[in-house]
Scaffold this active site. Structure first.
Site, short mmCIF file in Angstrom:
data_model
loop_
_atom_site.label_atom_id
_atom_site.label_comp_id
_atom_site.label_asym_id
_atom_site.label_seq_id
_atom_site.Cartn_x
_atom_site.Cartn_y
_atom_site.Cartn_z
N ASP A 8 -2.63 9.61 -9.98
CA ASP A 8 -2.39 8.76 -10.95
C ASP A 8 -1.74 8.57 -11.69
OD1 ASP A 8 -5.50 8.09 -11.07
OD2 ASP A 8 -5.59 9.48 -12.65
N ASP A 39 0.90 -0.94 0.08
CA ASP A 39 0.19 0.40 -0.45
C ASP A 39 0.80 1.16 0.12
OD1 ASP A 39 -3.04 0.87 0.40
OD2 ASP A 39 -2.15 1.95 1.98
N HIS A 81 -5.53 14.64 -8.65
CA HIS A 81 -5.62 13.34 -8.96
C HIS A 81 -4.70 12.42 -9.92
CE1 HIS A 81 -9.03 12.35 -6.34
NE2 HIS A 81 -9.02 13.38 -6.84
N GLU A 135 -5.25 2.61 -4.19
CA GLU A 135 -3.43 2.59 -3.97
C GLU A 135 -3.06 1.46 -3.48
OE1 GLU A 135 -6.26 4.41 -2.32
OE2 GLU A 135 -5.31 4.83 0.21
#
Ligand code: C2E
Length: 352
Positions: A235, A218, A231, A261
């Site tokens: 990404d 993670d 964002h 993620e």
């Protein structure tokens, strides 16, 4: 029956039934996928249904309820799954059909080519004879041969075009299948492909008395990063971490995007020590790379990852292995992040 289930899901007792379904799934180590949930809701809330009867039969047989079994029941009894199943079947039969047609075309092509060659050599032999009658026959035969040869050539080129078209169709079908297994942002395997690969690896480990190790990874504080830089940059960070994970997941390892993620690596036949070394290599690489905003070249700083690793115990099912790896991931987070933790076989976790 679908209507009856719809009514249950809109009744005041909806959560109660949902909980019962989840409890029954957990008790039988069943994946909590949407299709399984729908099936097990039938099992707890519609005991007289055919779905419940089929599930009952599997439980009584002592067999583990696999995803394939769930899919088969759903295809037979749930209207939405039936449609998906039919689409899949259509794909499979198209592929089989293409194989048959391709083989038939190839064989026709070979036959017509051989025929052309035979005619050509017969003509050569006859042309060596001297008599008038034979010469006339040769002329007739030559003309016929020429015509047949021309027709053969036209047919061959037509067949070659058809074969090309079939190959293109087959490639297209293969691409559709690959897309269905691929996460569009990272190009790693998606969750569905991960589920299938883990189930396969666990079955293989159980059959061969081997192991399979799972790492769940993670990105630390990703939400903060996303909120700060937007964002689009978020990404790109996901893509960057995915690219490192893909690079360390060589050979039979399976790298997947597990969620937003979150990533996962399956290590079929490899133990927790191998997994630890691989994940640590990725962690070090990621934590030392200063990322830049592509549009402005502004420094974004570094990101770090936390990982939980679990090595299968004998006959362990995917759902339990995931649960232990997840537990280890939380231990890694609790202990300060940017680290890797290994789950003990009894589900306690140690952070490295
Ligand atoms: P991408 O932008 O499509 O880049 C693909 C690969 O091209 C990168 O793989 C890298 O090998 C190379 N590349 C592209 N742009 C640059 C650049 O400006 N400088 C250098 N040295 N190489 C470049 P890599 O590094 O594995 O990254 C995979 C993906 O991760 C990238 O896809 C991008 O989406 C993201 N990423 C990696 N580093 C950064 C970064 O510093 N900032 C941002 N915003 N995204 C990054």
């Amino acid at each position: 029956m679908a209507n009856e289930i719809d009514l249950i899901l809109r009744s005041p007792k909806a959560y109660e039934w949902a909980r019962k379904a989840m409890d029954a799934m957990e008790a039988n180590s069943v994946w909590p996928t949407a299709i399984n949930f729908e099936l097990w809701l039938h099992y707890v809330a519609a005991k007289d249904s055919e779905v419940a009867a089929e599930i009952d039969q599997i439980i009584r047989s002592g067999e583990r309820f696999t995803e394939q079994m769930g899919d088969a029941i759903a295809v037979n009894h749930l209207p939405s799954a039936k449609l998906n199943g039919e689409i899949l079947d259509a794909g499979k039969s198209l592929s089989a059909e293409l194989d048959t047609v391709s083989r038939a075309i190839e064989s026709a092509r070979e036959t017509s080519e051989a025929y052309g060659q035979q005619l050509a050599s017969a003509t050569e032999v006859l042309e060596e004879q001297d008599s008038e009658a034979v010469r006339n026959m040769v002329d007739t035969l030559s003309a016929a041969t020429l015509k047949v040869r021309e027709e053969n050539q036209a047919l061959q080129s037509q067949l070659a075009d058809t074969t090309d078209e079939l190959s293109r169709l087959r490639e297209h079908l293969e691409q559709v299948r690959r897309d269905a297994m691929t996460d569009a942002l990272t190009l790693l395997f998606n969750r569905k492909a991960f589920d299938e690969a883990l189930e396969k690896a666990c079955n293989e480990a159980a059959k061969t008395h081997g192991v399979v190790t799972l790492a769940i990874i993670d990105i630390d504080h990703f939400k903060v990063f996303n909120d700060t830089w937007g964002h689009q940059t978020g990404d790109q960070v996901i893509r960057y971490v995915a690219s490192v994970i893909a690079r360390v997941s060589e050979g039979t390892r399976v790298a997947a995007r597990y969620g937003g993620e979150e990533f996962a690596i399956i290590f079929p036949g490899e133990d927790r020590h191998v997994a630890m070394a691989v994940v640590e290599k990725a962690r070090e690489e990621i934590s030392t790379r200063i990322l830049k905003r592509r549009s402005t070249n502004e420094e974004l700083g570094t990101v770090t990852i936390s990982t939980g690793i679990a090595e299968s115990v004998r006959g362990e099912q995917p759902v339990m292995l995931i649960e232990r790896a997840d537990g280890a991931l939380y231990a890694a987070k609790r202990n300060g992040r940017n680290r890797t933790a290994i789950a003990d076989k009894n589900a306690e976790s140690k952070a490295a």
